[in-house]
Enzyme design. Structure first.
Site, PDB file in Angstrom:
ATOM      1  CD  GLU A  58      46.517 -15.851   4.405  1.00 44.69           C
ATOM      2  OE1 GLU A  58      45.629 -14.976   4.308  1.00 44.69           O
ATOM      3  OE2 GLU A  58      47.312 -16.121   3.482  1.00 44.69           O
ATOM      4  NE  ARG A 284      52.468 -22.782  -5.456  1.00 39.16           N
ATOM      5  CZ  ARG A 284      51.285 -22.190  -5.314  1.00 39.16           C
ATOM      6  NH1 ARG A 284      51.147 -20.895  -5.555  1.00 39.16           N
ATOM      7  NH2 ARG A 284      50.240 -22.872  -4.911  1.00 39.16           N
ATOM      8  CE  LYS A 294      44.291 -21.195   0.991  1.00 38.51           C
ATOM      9  NZ  LYS A 294      44.406 -20.299   2.161  1.00 38.51           N
TER      10      LYS A 294
END
Length: 573
Positions: A58, A284, A294
């Site tokens: 994204e 992850r 983020k």
């Protein structure tokens, strides 16, 4: 609250949704992780003719170390199996996205050493098709426009104990839903007044299957489509269908998307796509002493705790690049971490080991004095030039090292009252200058405060390139000409956090390392000043350094410490 905020508040479901590989009774081939096992089997059985993967970021921020693993996995799989890998921007939220991030992500992928298939792709390029499929879903009775408020939708969704409640708009006629959906598209609803939802099962134990939102009203201009749309698809709707449009065979993602997989499969089936991609989840990348949230990274930047997204202490790709980390080292690190279905935390020392390994035979040597102490060589007949290899084991040519009657050594290499085991310079003691003579300290000069400001030393003229006769000199120190050395700014970077798990506490700022950046005014040998930005070196006895990507210039050199020379990681542990 905006409609898209409803989805972001969903808790993770405890439901175990097994992927096709989870329950498959297959014999694991030696040396293959479960993803490669699946792909090998798919190719051998003919389910897959050519592997097609994708890296789908994204464009709402900068890539970080976690994304590097995803890049290496997707592009690496495609390369290993002679397939293709697309770069696709899942750009469904224009409020958070910018062209700056689009450009930055593409640059990061290239810098890491990968090439994508064809031109970069965008989910926004498929908005017309996604819109057509939404109308198809409404006509099939699989979607409806909900006029509940975001808060009502959240409450009626239920929780792990209580099932959800059907929306009062759930059984609206197809005709009325089409009218309302058109109004959404025309901007006749305000943000938060209407959403398009899938009609699945409000009692499902997986909350993600409780009539998830497909579209929300958003009166924002898009960086690719301008002001064409007044509503935008949700990520969970656009992502699987973009995979289907592109013919992705293996949609690789992280474990937090495991509970989303039933909807992924449901929506692809409902639109009757010819291509049927399958989603596979793996752990992850979590590294200790590192934060990849983020939100928290943004807080570091906006609170001026670091100097921007490309601060060398940041785990962003642009930050690691400026720090001097190498693409080869990062790729090696991801390969060593591997692929699994179990979350864990990787020792940051492994990352540092991989970076050192990648630099060792590519970084030229040089000398830099970070804390200068003046030394006068009283019996050096005249200034001279020494020729020495730029690397001890790799042919990189030679460099000229000027030796003058006045030089600088590092203050830590001299002690008036040496501690036990000290093997450097002391009063009346001898030490070898790196690549030059053995010197003896004959006199210590101090200022009015008793601070040592200069040493008077004599050279042994018979020791250039050979050992002294009749005695052993154990210590070797680095040095720089005081008259021909070049002043330089050297930035000493260390880990940003003092705790291994700073993310465990929401007040992560209390773990910031006050010693994570020290700036010193050093003196470097002339050859180092001629470095180009991003050239890497080993400053002998000090560590690995890189000429700063933005601030370095021959007339004003700036170097960042990549890592020190000490390595605590042991491969195979």
């Amino acid at each position: 609250m905006k409609p898209n905020d409803v989805v972001s508040e969903l808790p993770k479901s405890p439901t175990n949704n097994a992927s096709p590989v989870d329950n498959a009774q297959q014999e694991q081939q030696p040396g293959l992780d479960f993803v490669r096992q699946v792909i090998t089997d798919d190719l051998s059985t003919g389910r897959t003719q050519q592997v097609v993967t994708r890296f789908p970021p994204e464009p709402n921020g900068y890539l970080h170390i976690g994304h590097v693993k995803a890049i290496c996995l997707n592009f690496g799989i495609a390369e290993e199996y002679e397939g293709l890998c697309n770069l696709r921007f899942d750009d469904t939220n224009p409020d958070a996205e910018e062209q700056e991030y689009v450009d930055g992500i593409a640059n990061d992928v290239k810098w890491l050493g990968f090439e994508w298939n064809g031109e970069p792709r965008y989910a926004s390029s498929y908005f017309d098709q996604l819109h057509a499929w939404a109308i198809q879903l409404i006509k099939q009775g699989d979607a409806y426009v909900d006029l509940q408020s975001p808060e009502e939708i959240r409450i009626n969704r239920g929780n792990f104990v209580e099932p959800g409640k059907n929306s009062p708009y759930r059984d609206t006629s197809v005709e009325e839903n089409l009218v309302r959906f058109e109004k959404m598209n025309n901007g006749e609803f305000a943000e938060g007044e209407a959403v398009l939802r899938a009609k699945i099962d409000m009692t499902s134990p997986n909350v993600h299957m409780r009539d998830p939102i497909l579209y929300r009203v958003l009166h924002s201009e898009h960086h690719q489509t301008g002001d064409k749309w007044k509503m935008y698809p949700m990520y969970d709707y656009a992502h699987p269908l973009s995979d289907a449009i592109e013919g992705i065979t293996h949609s690789l993602c992280t474990l937090e998307f495991q509970d989303h997989r039933p909807f992924y499969d449901w929506i692809v089936e409902k639109v009757h796509s010819k291509a049927v991609p399958r989603q596979y989840e793996s752990s992850r990348l979590n590294v200790d002493y590192t934060i990849t949230s983020k939100r928290k990274l943004r807080k570091l930047v906006e609170g001026n705790y670091v100097n921007g997204w490309n601060d060398p202490r940041m785990p962003t790709v642009v930050g690691m690049r400026r720090r001097g980390f190498t693409p080869e080292g990062l790729r090696d690190f991801c390969k060593r971490v591997g692929v699994s279905k179990t979350d864990g935390i990787v020792d940051v020392a492994m990352l540092e080991f991989c970076i050192r390994q990648s630099i060792e035979n590519t970084a030229a040597r040089g000398m830099a004095v970070l804390n200068p102490l003046k030394v006068t060589l009283t019996n050096l007949p005249a200034d001279m030039e020494l020729n020495h290899a730029r690397h001890p084991n790799v042919d990189m040519g030679d460099r000229i090292i000027p030796l003058s009657t006045e030089i600088y050594i590092d203050r830590k290499d001299f002690e008036e009252v040496p501690p036990k085991g000290f093997k450097r310079l002391v009063p009346d003691g001898e030490v070898r200058l790196r690549h030059a003579y053995v010197i003896k300290c004959d006199e210590v000069i101090k200022d009015e405060n008793g601070e040592v400001v200069e040493l008077k030393c004599s050279i042994d003229p018979e020791t250039l390139g050979k050992n002294p006769e009749g005695r052993k000199v154990k210590g070797v120190i680095h040095w720089v000409s005081a008259t021909q050395g070049i002043p330089a700014e050297v930035r000493i970077y260390d880990r940003l956090f003092t705790e291994a798990a700073p993310d465990a506490d929401d007040d992560f700022l209390k773990f910031l390392n006050p010693e994570s950046l020290k700036i010193v005014q050093a003196v470097v040998e002339p050859a180092l000043a001629q470095a180009k930005p991003e050239d890497r070196f080993q400053f002998e006895r000090e560590g690995y350094f890189v000429a700063d990507q933005y601030d370095h210039a021959a007339e004003k050199p700036v170097f960042n410490r990549i890592l020190d020379l000490k390595d605590s990681f042991k491969p195979g542990k």
